[in-house]
Design an enzyme around this catalytic site. Structure first.
Site, PDB file in Angstrom:
ATOM      1  N   ASN A   8      17.255  14.645  14.102  1.00 53.30           N
ATOM      2  CA  ASN A   8      16.177  15.407  14.235  1.00 53.30           C
ATOM      3  C   ASN A   8      16.187  16.979  13.786  1.00 53.30           C
ATOM      4  O   ASN A   8      16.735  17.756  14.497  1.00 53.30           O
ATOM      5  CB  ASN A   8      15.585  15.288  15.509  1.00 53.30           C
ATOM      6  CG  ASN A   8      14.146  15.968  15.659  1.00 53.30           C
ATOM      7  OD1 ASN A   8      13.656  16.292  14.725  1.00 53.30           O
ATOM      8  ND2 ASN A   8      13.458  15.525  16.849  1.00 53.30           N
ATOM      9  N   ARG A  67      14.216  11.345  12.139  1.00 51.21           N
ATOM     10  CA  ARG A  67      12.861  11.611  12.504  1.00 51.21           C
ATOM     11  C   ARG A  67      12.083  12.362  11.402  1.00 51.21           C
ATOM     12  O   ARG A  67      12.358  13.599  11.286  1.00 51.21           O
ATOM     13  CB  ARG A  67      12.766  12.148  13.701  1.00 51.21           C
ATOM     14  CG  ARG A  67      11.508  12.588  14.252  1.00 51.21           C
ATOM     15  CD  ARG A  67      11.187  13.556  15.353  1.00 51.21           C
ATOM     16  NE  ARG A  67       9.614  13.914  15.573  1.00 51.21           N
ATOM     17  CZ  ARG A  67       9.166  14.793  15.828  1.00 51.21           C
ATOM     18  NH1 ARG A  67      10.054  15.937  15.704  1.00 51.21           N
ATOM     19  NH2 ARG A  67       8.022  14.998  15.981  1.00 51.21           N
ATOM     20  N   HIS A 156       3.304  11.557  17.319  1.00 46.65           N
ATOM     21  CA  HIS A 156       3.961  11.053  18.347  1.00 46.65           C
ATOM     22  C   HIS A 156       4.279   9.402  18.041  1.00 46.65           C
ATOM     23  O   HIS A 156       4.292   8.724  19.238  1.00 46.65           O
ATOM     24  CB  HIS A 156       3.131  11.421  19.516  1.00 46.65           C
ATOM     25  CG  HIS A 156       3.257  12.893  19.962  1.00 46.65           C
ATOM     26  ND1 HIS A 156       2.134  13.447  20.504  1.00 46.65           N
ATOM     27  CD2 HIS A 156       4.225  13.591  19.843  1.00 46.65           C
ATOM     28  CE1 HIS A 156       2.539  14.792  20.704  1.00 46.65           C
ATOM     29  NE2 HIS A 156       3.660  14.825  20.239  1.00 46.65           N
ATOM     30  N   ARG A 217      -1.281  25.225  21.298  1.00 53.30           N
ATOM     31  CA  ARG A 217      -2.246  24.871  20.367  1.00 53.30           C
ATOM     32  C   ARG A 217      -3.454  24.577  20.994  1.00 53.30           C
ATOM     33  O   ARG A 217      -3.512  24.093  22.279  1.00 53.30           O
ATOM     34  CB  ARG A 217      -1.657  23.640  19.671  1.00 53.30           C
ATOM     35  CG  ARG A 217      -0.327  23.607  18.894  1.00 53.30           C
ATOM     36  CD  ARG A 217      -0.168  22.349  18.368  1.00 53.30           C
ATOM     37  NE  ARG A 217       1.273  22.169  18.037  1.00 53.30           N
ATOM     38  CZ  ARG A 217       2.074  21.041  17.936  1.00 53.30           C
ATOM     39  NH1 ARG A 217       1.066  19.956  18.309  1.00 53.30           N
ATOM     40  NH2 ARG A 217       3.321  21.082  17.880  1.00 53.30           N
ATOM     41  N   GLU A 360      12.675   8.529  22.439  1.00 59.17           N
ATOM     42  CA  GLU A 360      12.106   8.467  20.936  1.00 59.17           C
ATOM     43  C   GLU A 360      13.471   8.415  20.104  1.00 59.17           C
ATOM     44  O   GLU A 360      13.542   7.610  19.041  1.00 59.17           O
ATOM     45  CB  GLU A 360      11.512   9.759  20.369  1.00 59.17           C
ATOM     46  CG  GLU A 360      10.185  10.035  20.986  1.00 59.17           C
ATOM     47  CD  GLU A 360       9.605  11.337  20.547  1.00 59.17           C
ATOM     48  OE1 GLU A 360       8.844  11.380  19.463  1.00 59.17           O
ATOM     49  OE2 GLU A 360       9.575  12.283  21.543  1.00 59.17           O
TER      50      GLU A 360
END
Length: 376
Positions: A8, A67, A156, A217, A360
């Site tokens: 990642n 990823r 996601h 955010r 993940e």
């Protein structure tokens, strides 16, 4: 056992983990930071990966899973990487300028260091390729949208794929018969409506900015606010991007992007932090209700990711006022710390409420093996 190196890559970091895909056992994991920074001993991602492999038995690596955030409409499943796939990921960087380029750097570095094993790209957007047109279409001029790739993609997805399967296992029911609302609540946060294991709607949109309130955010906002800030506030595109992505959310409202710090401030009587918390959980409630309606009912509500897994207060407030839908938590079960996937609702609840830790990296490893074996 099939051993997969999961990579990642961030702009100046490289997170990695080696897993036994079948058993889920983690062999080793780590993080290389400050890649390419002035004075760093790690000049680039290739050097970072080479350093990582020095401490590993490189010959034991059977495949590498990467990823990648954005696959657009091109990549709707995990894909073996070749030069053409590399080029397409680079082309799609216009849709994810902060995320795809580092991922591509990681791919190129890993392929150079490990050229004789298969490399697989696992896309965050792929899980949501099942969204129906009424869910992914924005109500703007259709020709403009088509020309510039404007639509809902969702993110996601790797987490959702893992968590929905685990939720079905915990409930002892086939995933194909479940209507789930899943809340991935971390520093980045999103919700998904999942019917029979298939994503039918999700809160993040063309970018990861839309939807729930997040650490920094804004989530959902009237688009005319941006026009207003351009007109009277002197903001340009870069300024708006910084405002909405890095200076809003919990940080912008309550001064803390980390939910743990925000809750501590609430407990000290900080009114700004208290408002930020209420805005956050109210937005979550709104999406739960909307997605329950869209699914025509709900069998289980699932919390995952850092906040969803660890904050009993967020979980309790998120379901507050949702008893009319049959969604409640048992106070004792909800407040008891655990790292296990578990049910936190009363045994007689009409709707199960679950906490399911995400993984993940393991999902990427498993999808990598499926693709390499031709099972996907």
């Amino acid at each position: 056992m099939t051993r997969v190196l999961v990579v990642n890559a961030g702009s100046s970091s490289l997170k990695y983990e080696v897993l036994e895909a079948e058993s889920g056992a983690s062999v080793v994991s780590g993080l290389v930071e400050r890649i390419g920074d002035p004075g760093s001993v790690v000049p680039d991602h290739a050097a970072a990966l080479a350093a990582v492999l020095e401490g590993l038995d490189a010959e034991s690596i059977d495949a590498v899973g990467h990823r990648i955030v954005h696959g657009g409409t091109v990549f709707v499943r995990a894909t073996v990487i070749d030069d053409a796939v590399e080029s397409e990921i680079e082309r799609l960087a216009v849709l994810a300028p902060l995320h795809n380029p580092p991922g591509l750097v990681g791919i190129r570095a890993a392929r150079a260091v490990l050229p004789f094993v298969p490399h697989v790209a696992v896309f965050d957007t792929a899980y949501h390729a099942t969204l129906p047109p009424e869910a992914y279409t924005y109500a703007i001029d259709a020709a403009v949208a088509a020309r510039h790739g404007v639509r809902r993609y969702g993110f996601h997805g790797t987490s959702y794929r893992y968590v929905t399967r685990r939720a079905a296992e915990v409930l002892g029911r086939p995933l194909e018969e479940l209507r789930l609302v899943v809340l991935h609540l971390g520093n980045g946060a999103s919700a998904a409506a999942v019917a029979g294991g298939v994503s039918v709607n999700t809160s993040m949109g063309m970018t990861p900015l839309e939807g729930l309130v997040m650490g920094t955010r804004s989530g959902d906002i009237d688009p005319a606010v941006l026009v207003h800030l351009q007109r009277v506030g002197g903001y340009d595109a870069a300024g708006l991007d910084d405002l909405l992505n890095r200076s809003s959310g919990l940080k912008g409202l309550g001064g803390h992007s980390d939910m743990r710090d925000l809750i501590s401030a609430v407990d000290r009587g900080d009114q700004a932090a208290a408002l930020a918390f209420e805005v956050y959980v109210t937005r979550v409630q709104r999406y739960i209700g909307a997605y329950a309606a869209e699914l025509g009912g709900i069998d289980a509500l699932v919390f995952t990711a850092g906040v969803g897994e660890n904050s009993s207060r967020v979980r309790a407030r998120a379901v507050d006022r949702l008893g009319f839908l049959g969604i409640v938590v048992d106070d004792t079960l909800n407040s008891t710390p655990s790292v296990a996937a578990r049910v936190v609702s009363p045994a007689d609840s009409a709707v199960a409420v679950l906490v399911v830790p995400t993984n993940e990296e393991l999902q990427i490893a498993r999808e990598t093996v499926e693709v390499v074996r031709g099972e996907a």
